[in-house]
Scaffold this motif. Sequence first.
Motif, short mmCIF file in Angstrom:
data_model
loop_
_atom_site.label_atom_id
_atom_site.label_comp_id
_atom_site.label_asym_id
_atom_site.label_seq_id
_atom_site.Cartn_x
_atom_site.Cartn_y
_atom_site.Cartn_z
N ILE A 1 11.19 3.25 3.99
CA ILE A 1 11.52 2.74 5.00
C ILE A 1 11.14 1.63 5.06
O ILE A 1 11.46 0.53 5.77
CB ILE A 1 11.13 3.68 7.01
N ALA A 2 10.13 0.76 4.64
CA ALA A 2 8.80 -0.25 5.25
C ALA A 2 10.08 -1.32 3.92
O ALA A 2 10.20 -2.18 4.20
CB ALA A 2 7.73 -0.43 4.68
N LYS A 3 9.92 -0.60 2.57
CA LYS A 3 10.68 -1.49 1.56
C LYS A 3 12.00 -1.78 2.05
O LYS A 3 12.75 -2.57 1.69
CB LYS A 3 10.60 -0.30 0.21
N PHE B 1 10.44 -11.74 -1.25
CA PHE B 1 9.48 -11.05 -0.58
C PHE B 1 9.64 -9.79 -1.53
O PHE B 1 10.48 -9.75 -2.08
CB PHE B 1 11.00 -9.75 0.92
N THR B 2 8.36 -8.27 -1.79
CA THR B 2 8.68 -7.68 -2.79
C THR B 2 9.40 -6.40 -2.32
O THR B 2 8.36 -5.88 -0.65
CB THR B 2 7.05 -7.14 -3.54
N SER B 3 10.35 -5.98 -2.66
CA SER B 3 11.26 -4.70 -3.09
C SER B 3 10.42 -3.90 -3.48
O SER B 3 9.50 -3.59 -4.40
CB SER B 3 12.54 -5.10 -2.66
N SER B 4 11.37 -2.70 -3.83
CA SER B 4 11.13 -1.42 -4.54
C SER B 4 12.52 -0.37 -4.75
O SER B 4 13.26 -0.68 -3.95
CB SER B 4 9.87 -0.28 -4.09
N THR B 5 12.85 0.41 -5.81
CA THR B 5 14.09 1.15 -6.38
C THR B 5 14.25 1.52 -4.69
O THR B 5 14.86 2.20 -3.69
CB THR B 5 13.43 1.70 -7.33
N ALA B 6 12.39 2.50 -4.06
CA ALA B 6 12.42 3.22 -3.00
C ALA B 6 12.92 1.95 -1.16
O ALA B 6 13.41 3.39 -0.40
CB ALA B 6 11.64 3.69 -2.55
N GLY B 7 13.54 0.98 -1.36
CA GLY B 7 13.69 -0.25 -0.70
C GLY B 7 15.55 -0.23 -0.91
O GLY B 7 16.14 -0.16 -0.03
N ARG B 8 15.89 0.68 -2.12
CA ARG B 8 17.15 -0.12 -2.13
C ARG B 8 17.88 1.25 -2.31
O ARG B 8 19.29 1.02 -2.55
CB ARG B 8 17.06 -0.70 -3.25
N THR C 1 0.70 -0.82 -0.04
CA THR C 1 0.10 0.26 -0.46
C THR C 1 1.01 1.03 0.16
O THR C 1 2.24 0.73 0.53
CB THR C 1 -0.96 -0.15 1.01
N MET C 2 0.15 2.42 -0.09
CA MET C 2 1.07 3.29 -0.90
C MET C 2 0.45 4.68 -0.63
O MET C 2 -0.64 4.59 -1.20
CB MET C 2 1.77 3.44 -1.92
N SER C 3 1.11 5.71 -0.07
CA SER C 3 0.10 7.35 0.36
C SER C 3 0.67 8.15 -0.51
O SER C 3 2.09 7.35 -0.90
CB SER C 3 -0.24 7.56 1.66
N PRO C 4 -0.15 8.89 -0.99
CA PRO C 4 1.15 10.26 -1.59
C PRO C 4 1.80 10.64 -1.13
O PRO C 4 2.04 10.88 0.09
CB PRO C 4 -0.35 10.64 -1.84
N VAL C 5 2.91 11.20 -2.20
CA VAL C 5 4.59 11.17 -1.29
C VAL C 5 3.97 12.32 -0.35
O VAL C 5 3.81 13.37 -1.01
CB VAL C 5 5.25 10.98 -2.35
N ARG D 1 15.08 7.95 -0.47
CA ARG D 1 14.55 8.77 -1.86
C ARG D 1 13.54 9.71 -0.58
O ARG D 1 12.51 9.01 0.05
CB ARG D 1 13.83 7.45 -2.32
N ALA D 2 13.98 10.93 -1.05
CA ALA D 2 13.21 11.79 -0.30
C ALA D 2 11.48 11.59 -0.58
O ALA D 2 11.67 11.24 -2.30
CB ALA D 2 13.72 12.79 -0.38
N TYR D 3 10.94 12.16 0.62
CA TYR D 3 9.13 12.24 0.15
C TYR D 3 8.40 10.72 0.58
O TYR D 3 7.18 11.07 0.52
CB TYR D 3 8.82 13.56 -0.73
N TRP D 4 9.21 9.89 0.31
CA TRP D 4 8.58 8.24 -0.36
C TRP D 4 8.75 8.08 1.19
O TRP D 4 8.06 6.67 1.54
CB TRP D 4 9.53 7.85 -1.00
N GLY D 5 8.86 8.64 2.47
CA GLY D 5 8.69 8.48 3.87
C GLY D 5 8.74 6.48 4.42
O GLY D 5 9.39 5.88 3.75
#
Length: 246
Positions: free
Chosen positions: A168-170, A150-157, A103-107, A160-164
Amino acid sequence: MFDYQPQANFLENKIILVTGASSGLGRAAALSYARHGASVILLGRNEARLNAVYDEIEAAGGAQPAVMVLDLLKADDNSYQEVAITVAEEFGHLDGLLHSAGTMSPVLPLEHVTLESWEQQLKVNLTASYALTRHCLPLLRRAASASVIFTSSTAGREIRAYWGPYAIAKHGIENLMQLFHDELHSTSNIRVNSLNPGPCATALRRVAFPSEDPLLRPRPEMLMAAYLYLMGDDSRNENGRQFSSQ
Ligand SMILES: NC(=O)c1ccc[n+]([C@@H]2O[C@H](COP(=O)([O-])OP(=O)(O)OC[C@H]3O[C@@H](n4cnc5c(N)ncnc54)[C@H](OP(=O)(O)O)[C@@H]3O)[C@@H](O)[C@H]2O)c1
């Protein structure tokens, strides 16, 4: 793009649980695993959407799937234990576990992220993957060779500012994958890897990039090679590694 051409029925007789199987990448993976012979357990919060995936698998002549309705936002330890008990009763073991629910909320800048949003994203995107894996370990140990993705994301590697809380979860997912690997690799037949699908035209992507033209991004069905590779026995020796679909 990840390149892999599996044999037609290479997942035959395998029992695979997929979270987030109602839509997006989880749905595409569940359909793809079923098409290659697996019996798929479809877990998600929306029963109607899960039933539609069930019907699609049946109509295509796949092995009979199972549906498990669970809202990961409301789930507690007992909920995960019940999932494991039901799988044990109906299938006896698990060959594969794909964590695709997300799940994701707007950045937003961290300064404006509410504690409620923080807790919700950590719960669905990180805690659920930990808790479900933990309760499924006895089932996975009963398989000759089991795979957890486990599904990751570029935001987990990367940072990435604003992805809060999503980022952090990724990052937590990558760490969780590594810890499970380190704790399991010498004592079990369970391999754990993380997979970053990369940008993909799904509902979650639209929350992050509302103005992006979805036609510019691959559809979930186009990214299944890595999902198939990591779930089948050809990846038997891949353990504790980070993969990308694109
Ligand atoms: N799309 C991308 O560009 C991209 C990039 C990197 C990583 N990812 C990751 O890929 C995974 C799949 O996402 P997607 O892109 O396929 O998005 P999606 O189409 O929105 O799918 C997300 C899935 O998670 C389920 N879900 C959400 N909240 C849930 C809850 N509280 N309880 C149970 N299930 C819940 C959704 O159920 P409903 O059908 O009920 O909504 C849906 O099945 C996620 O882990 C995401 O972080 C996606």
